[in-house]
Design an enzyme around this catalytic site. Structure first.
Site, PDB file in Angstrom:
ATOM      1  N   ARG A  97     -15.893 -18.516   7.059  1.00  0.00           N
ATOM      2  CA  ARG A  97     -15.957 -18.294   8.447  1.00  0.00           C
ATOM      3  C   ARG A  97     -15.015 -17.746   9.145  1.00  0.00           C
ATOM      4  O   ARG A  97     -13.707 -17.498   8.758  1.00  0.00           O
ATOM      5  CB  ARG A  97     -16.295 -19.610   9.216  1.00  0.00           C
ATOM      6  CG  ARG A  97     -15.140 -20.549   9.032  1.00  0.00           C
ATOM      7  CD  ARG A  97     -15.154 -21.911   9.621  1.00  0.00           C
ATOM      8  NE  ARG A  97     -14.462 -22.917   8.885  1.00  0.00           N
ATOM      9  CZ  ARG A  97     -13.148 -23.287   9.193  1.00  0.00           C
ATOM     10  NH1 ARG A  97     -12.473 -22.305  10.080  1.00  0.00           N
ATOM     11  NH2 ARG A  97     -12.562 -24.048   8.723  1.00  0.00           N
ATOM     12  N   ARG A 133      -1.438 -24.590  19.276  1.00  0.00           N
ATOM     13  CA  ARG A 133      -2.499 -25.072  19.703  1.00  0.00           C
ATOM     14  C   ARG A 133      -2.332 -26.368  20.704  1.00  0.00           C
ATOM     15  O   ARG A 133      -1.547 -27.023  20.501  1.00  0.00           O
ATOM     16  CB  ARG A 133      -3.256 -25.742  18.660  1.00  0.00           C
ATOM     17  CG  ARG A 133      -3.743 -24.844  17.621  1.00  0.00           C
ATOM     18  CD  ARG A 133      -4.655 -25.488  16.491  1.00  0.00           C
ATOM     19  NE  ARG A 133      -4.870 -24.586  15.524  1.00  0.00           N
ATOM     20  CZ  ARG A 133      -5.787 -25.143  14.356  1.00  0.00           C
ATOM     21  NH1 ARG A 133      -6.472 -26.119  14.502  1.00  0.00           N
ATOM     22  NH2 ARG A 133      -5.856 -24.329  13.445  1.00  0.00           N
ATOM     23  N   GLU A 143      -5.455 -33.932  -7.351  1.00  0.00           N
ATOM     24  CA  GLU A 143      -4.441 -32.661  -7.311  1.00  0.00           C
ATOM     25  C   GLU A 143      -3.127 -33.142  -7.305  1.00  0.00           C
ATOM     26  O   GLU A 143      -2.641 -34.044  -6.604  1.00  0.00           O
ATOM     27  CB  GLU A 143      -4.781 -31.829  -6.010  1.00  0.00           C
ATOM     28  CG  GLU A 143      -5.268 -30.307  -6.085  1.00  0.00           C
ATOM     29  CD  GLU A 143      -5.512 -29.576  -5.024  1.00  0.00           C
ATOM     30  OE1 GLU A 143      -6.395 -28.956  -4.843  1.00  0.00           O
ATOM     31  OE2 GLU A 143      -4.649 -29.875  -3.804  1.00  0.00           O
ATOM     32  N   ASN A 162     -12.323 -20.771   3.135  1.00  0.00           N
ATOM     33  CA  ASN A 162     -13.152 -20.867   4.559  1.00  0.00           C
ATOM     34  C   ASN A 162     -14.004 -19.625   4.788  1.00  0.00           C
ATOM     35  O   ASN A 162     -13.505 -18.568   4.921  1.00  0.00           O
ATOM     36  CB  ASN A 162     -12.026 -21.233   5.651  1.00  0.00           C
ATOM     37  CG  ASN A 162     -11.317 -22.501   5.604  1.00  0.00           C
ATOM     38  OD1 ASN A 162     -12.212 -23.423   5.001  1.00  0.00           O
ATOM     39  ND2 ASN A 162     -10.560 -22.729   5.966  1.00  0.00           N
TER      40      ASN A 162
HETATM   41  P1  ADP Z   1      -8.800 -29.836   4.469  1.00  0.00           P
HETATM   42  O1  ADP Z   1      -9.905 -28.900   3.941  1.00  0.00           O
HETATM   43  O2  ADP Z   1      -9.347 -30.988   4.543  1.00  0.00           O
HETATM   44  O3  ADP Z   1      -8.278 -29.150   5.370  1.00  0.00           O
HETATM   45  P2  ADP Z   1      -6.920 -28.612   2.428  1.00  0.00           P
HETATM   46  O4  ADP Z   1      -7.204 -28.508   1.009  1.00  0.00           O
HETATM   47  O5  ADP Z   1      -7.248 -27.280   3.170  1.00  0.00           O
HETATM   48  O6  ADP Z   1      -7.895 -29.887   3.247  1.00  0.00           O
HETATM   49  O7  ADP Z   1      -5.330 -29.007   2.841  1.00  0.00           O
HETATM   50  C1  ADP Z   1      -4.963 -29.583   4.076  1.00  0.00           C
HETATM   51  C2  ADP Z   1      -3.341 -29.415   4.033  1.00  0.00           C
HETATM   52  O8  ADP Z   1      -3.164 -30.523   3.253  1.00  0.00           O
HETATM   53  C3  ADP Z   1      -2.889 -28.193   3.610  1.00  0.00           C
HETATM   54  O9  ADP Z   1      -2.396 -27.264   4.413  1.00  0.00           O
HETATM   55  C4  ADP Z   1      -1.482 -28.909   3.149  1.00  0.00           C
HETATM   56  O10 ADP Z   1      -0.602 -29.084   4.138  1.00  0.00           O
HETATM   57  C5  ADP Z   1      -1.803 -30.343   2.610  1.00  0.00           C
HETATM   58  N1  ADP Z   1      -2.229 -30.099   1.154  1.00  0.00           N
HETATM   59  C6  ADP Z   1      -3.481 -29.908   0.516  1.00  0.00           C
HETATM   60  N2  ADP Z   1      -3.162 -29.764  -0.770  1.00  0.00           N
HETATM   61  C7  ADP Z   1      -1.970 -30.175  -1.175  1.00  0.00           C
HETATM   62  C8  ADP Z   1      -1.116 -30.304  -2.296  1.00  0.00           C
HETATM   63  N3  ADP Z   1      -1.663 -30.339  -3.440  1.00  0.00           N
HETATM   64  N4  ADP Z   1       0.024 -30.564  -2.326  1.00  0.00           N
HETATM   65  C9  ADP Z   1       0.569 -30.445  -1.018  1.00  0.00           C
HETATM   66  N5  ADP Z   1       0.248 -30.507   0.177  1.00  0.00           N
HETATM   67  C10 ADP Z   1      -1.274 -30.256   0.085  1.00  0.00           C
END
Ligand code: ADP
Length: 507
Positions: free
Chosen positions: A294, A338, A200, A292
């Site tokens: 849930r 938290r 990504e 998510n």
């Molecule tokens: P997980 O499912 O492991 O929690 P996420 O895809 O929800 O992973 O991403 C967690 C965090 O990582 C996001 O809240 C953001 O802060 C950062 N993040 C994820 N994807 C990107 C991206 N493409 N660019 C910048 N930050 C990202």
């Protein structure tokens, strides 16, 4: 006879679910592991069953044992909470096969949206933008590099089965791709049993904004507004708020995001509470991140601003007595912090025994905790101790209320272990107290790299923070000892009693 709900979880979320079950007149059944013998969630429920050793595989993740308890206890519903089995489609399936009602979406929905690759394909078909990158997993480092070049560095390698920021690597340069691919793949494989990775584009200094949705499972769905969850360490949330300070600047973006979230929920006939996560850049452009399927940890901020008990909605939907309103009004401002058993400077888990815990109180303050008294933050589980959430009419008032509430909160290791330092419980309270006073936080300028780019937040914590903590610790120790002594020897005058009485410190 009362219908019964088995709560297939532990800690604060099990306590929170049990409370709403009781309000609705439902019997509550807890399961607990050997590490949780004396946990609040086992005490608050009407019945509690020991299901095995501390290791989650042997207890909270053991579907066979959980279903066996459900059968023995006569449960009709199973609420999975968050984490553990909440997003395992095989658990939802196994519940239905055993004639139990799974309080959550259908197994096929969990499967479709839980696999990040499948979720991305669903989103593409709806025309909702996602972060540019590979649609599917990349087979090797060479292919990861090709995608990285296409979207431009820096990129993120992410686990298809990911969660909690695990299996995620930022890569800035071409030559770093092979090593990052290897280590992220390994981490993903050991955490999720699936080493698949996708690429990504890394969005610079973004905000994490998510939309709470609720669907009736028959194609109708509404949103309950957004939560800004950008304040993170190690890609994990530590502070959440609603409304989002960023979206206050881009109200049209908010409307479009909410519409997109409802479109996604409707397109999959979503059943129950779900969250669509987006990443938003500083120009207000947004991209789908994941769904998510849930209840989220941070759901209390939505409950504060909407007045909706989301767990009650979930349970009523499962009972078949729920009707979805067409719209929900939002009011005021809410923030959740938290409180973790972790080192306040490195953010590494620092679990241990809790000797003393005192929660804050006052108007519009909510305390969701795993412990109401002494207990053990077990190394086997997530080290979150409590969620402190507050409501106020405006953001500045919300910040002020949270500041006072955090200052009132006390969590200390047992007497005797306090001087040991390493190996005994530490909490992130001193860090949160600094965060709530930070100029950028107060100004609502909180991109996801705020903590990483603000060394002043973690510096000086060792001296200033720990010192204060130590002073508070010894004061409490003195007061506790005084209290015991007064009770034991009511007519004897102790020196401490006299000093404290003079200083007005009697408790
Ligand atoms: P997980 O499912 O492991 O929690 P996420 O895809 O929800 O992973 O991403 C967690 C965090 O990582 C996001 O809240 C953001 O802060 C950062 N993040 C994820 N994807 C990107 C991206 N493409 N660019 C910048 N930050 C990202």
């Amino acid at each position: 006879m009362k219908e019964a709900v088995l709560i297939a979880n532990r800690g604060e979320i099990a306590v929170r679910i049990a409370r709403t079950c009781k309000i609705l007149g439902l019997e509550t059944i807890a399961i607990y592991s050997e590490a949780d013998h004396f946990s609040d969630h086992a005490k608050i429920c009407d019945k509690a069953y020991l299901i095995g050793p501390a290791e989650p595989r042997e207890s909270y993740l053991n579907i066979r044992k959980i279903l066996e308890v459900a059968r023995r206890s006569g449960a009709r519903y199973i609420h999975p909470g968050y984490g553990f089995l909440s997003e395992r489609p095989e658990f939802a399936e196994a519940c239905e096969k055993s004639n139990l009602v799974f309080v959550g979406p259908r197994a096929e929905t969990i499967r479709q949206m839980g696999d990040k690759i499948e979720a991305r394909a669903t989103i593409d078909a709806l025309g909702v933008k996602r972060v540019p990158g590979s649609i599917g997993p990349v087979p090797n480092a060479k292919s990861a590099l090709e995608y990285a070049k296409k979207v431009g560095f820096p990129v993120l390698l992410k686990a298809r089965a990911g969660g909690g920021g695990k299996g995620m690597r930022r890569v800035d340069r071409e030559q770093d791709v092979p090593a990052a691919f290897e280590s992220a793949g390994h981490e993903a494989l050991s955490a999720f049993g699936d080493g698949g990775l996708y690429v990504e584009k890394l969005i610079a200094s973004p905000h994490h904004v998510e939309i709470q949705v609720f669907g009736d499972g028959e194609g109708r769905a509404i949103h309950l507004g957004e939560r800004e969850c950008s304040i993170q360490r190690r890609h994990q949330k530590i502070w959440e708020e609603s409304p989002s300070p960023l979206l206050e600047l881009f109200p049209e973006t908010r409307d479009t995001m909410c519409e997109a979230a409802v479109l996604i929920a409707k397109s999959i006939c979503y059943r129950g509470a779900g969250t669509i996560e987006f990443i938003v850049n500083e120009r207000g452009e947004f991209y789908f991140l994941e769904m998510n399927t849930r209840l989220q940890v941070e759901h209390p901020v939505t409950e504060w601003v909407t007045g909706v008990d989301l767990v009650a909605w979930q349970l009523k939907l499962a009972q078949g007595t729920f009707s979805l309103p067409s719209e929900i009004k939002r009011n005021g401002y809410s923030i959740e912090a938290r409180i973790y058993a972790e080192d306040p400077m490195t953010f590494l888990p620092a679990p241990g025994a809790i000797g003393f815990i005192s929660s804050p109180n006052g108007p519009f303050i909510r305390w969701d905790a795993a412990f109401s008294g002494p207990g053990d933050v077990s190394m086997h589980y997530d080290p979150m101790i409590a969620k402190l959430s507050i409501w106020a009419p405006t953001r500045p008032e919300a910040i002020a209320r949270l500041r006072v509430a955090l200052d009132e909160t006390r969590i200390l290791p047992p007497k005797g272990s306090r001087q040991e330092g390493l190996g005994s419980l530490r909490t992130n309270l001193v860090f949160l107290k600094k965060l709530v006073r930070h100029q950028r936080v107060c100004a609502g300028d909180t991109p996801t790299d705020l903590i990483a780019s603000s060394p002043d937040l973690t510096s000086a914590l060792s001296s200033e923070g720990s010192e204060k903590l130590a002073i508070v610790g010894s004061l409490y120790q003195v007061l506790q000892e005084t209290k015991t002594r007064i009770k034991a020897e009511p007519f004897r005058s102790s020196v401490w009693y006299q000093v404290n009485a003079k200083e007005g410190l009697r408790t």
